[in-house]
Design a protein around this motif. Sequence first.
Motif, short mmCIF file in Angstrom:
data_model
loop_
_atom_site.label_atom_id
_atom_site.label_comp_id
_atom_site.label_asym_id
_atom_site.label_seq_id
_atom_site.Cartn_x
_atom_site.Cartn_y
_atom_site.Cartn_z
N TYR A 162 0.51 5.47 1.16
CA TYR A 162 -0.35 6.20 1.60
C TYR A 162 0.29 7.76 1.60
O TYR A 162 1.56 7.92 1.50
CB TYR A 162 -0.64 6.06 3.07
N GLY A 173 -10.68 -6.19 8.05
CA GLY A 173 -9.86 -7.47 8.94
C GLY A 173 -9.58 -8.26 7.78
O GLY A 173 -8.75 -9.26 8.24
N THR A 174 -10.24 -8.26 6.67
CA THR A 174 -10.11 -9.39 5.87
C THR A 174 -10.15 -8.99 4.41
O THR A 174 -10.27 -7.69 4.06
CB THR A 174 -10.98 -10.65 5.74
N GLY A 175 -9.86 -9.76 3.26
CA GLY A 175 -9.76 -9.17 1.83
C GLY A 175 -8.60 -8.17 1.64
O GLY A 175 -7.72 -8.22 2.04
N ASN A 176 -8.82 -7.40 0.62
CA ASN A 176 -7.70 -6.84 -0.10
C ASN A 176 -7.60 -5.15 0.49
O ASN A 176 -6.95 -4.29 0.02
CB ASN A 176 -7.73 -6.86 -1.39
N ASN A 177 -8.72 -4.84 1.29
CA ASN A 177 -8.94 -3.36 1.39
C ASN A 177 -7.95 -2.74 2.37
O ASN A 177 -7.40 -3.29 2.91
CB ASN A 177 -10.56 -3.09 2.10
N GLU A 178 -8.05 -1.54 2.22
CA GLU A 178 -6.89 -0.71 2.93
C GLU A 178 -7.48 -0.28 4.20
O GLU A 178 -8.53 -0.64 4.87
CB GLU A 178 -6.51 0.70 2.34
N PHE A 215 0.86 -1.27 0.02
CA PHE A 215 0.07 0.03 0.11
C PHE A 215 0.91 1.24 0.09
O PHE A 215 1.81 1.29 0.61
CB PHE A 215 -0.92 -0.06 1.20
N ARG A 222 1.70 -5.80 3.67
CA ARG A 222 0.76 -6.48 4.48
C ARG A 222 1.46 -8.14 4.24
O ARG A 222 1.38 -8.73 3.19
CB ARG A 222 -0.69 -6.62 3.88
N ASN A 248 -4.96 -8.63 9.00
CA ASN A 248 -4.44 -7.84 7.86
C ASN A 248 -3.50 -6.57 8.40
O ASN A 248 -3.61 -5.37 7.97
CB ASN A 248 -5.90 -7.19 7.22
#
Lengths: 112, 113
Positions: free
Chosen positions: A35, B96-101, A33, A91, A98
Amino acid sequence: GQNIDQPTEMTATEGAIVQINCTYQTSGFNGLFWYQQHAGEAPTFLSYNVLDGLEEKGRFSSFLSRSKGYSYLLLKELQMKDSASYLCAVRPTKAAGNKLTFGGGTRVLVKP
Amino acid sequence: DGGITQSPKYLFRKEGQNVTLSCEQNLNHDAMYWYRQDPGQGLRLIYYSQIVNDFQKGDIAEGYSVSREKKESFPLTVTSAQKNPTAFYLCASGPGTGNNEQFFGPGTRLTVL
């Protein structure tokens, strides 16, 4: 352990292009990522890469090479408002909530 | 409006006092995070929580404590055991899951005198 390296500071001229490099060595990889953070403010999301290649979003592009542990953020047609810190974050795994590991950030100063 | 709020923006405390920083989100995110940022440096993870009533230590948890009694709230207590508490504290949340920021709150600047 996790290690993410970015240059500390860069200076560029309004209207020019700047490339911010990020190299990482992490226990795993499941996404990178970028930012943007203006001084004293919250970081805001710019881009996300999980596969090799270039992602373009207006004046901002981000590139990833997983085999080289390398990414860059490209800022085109620089504007004065682009003066900010740019944070690279990896990550390592999708497990463990995550979590992200951040580099030290690159402060970009745009001059007229 | 959906988002993350942190209060107060600036906080001053005397050395030896515990202080609690608030973080609230209405994004319906499962995961919440606390980071510390020192001048000219990146973010370091203090604690994170994937779900209500559960939380895990991050990289620099010593001298801090958290609770997660509600999905929306993840307060951070800076205890007197934290040797260098003066810093900018950022709270974030994410699915908390997936590809999200992760989405960040505006931060609290804590100064211990």
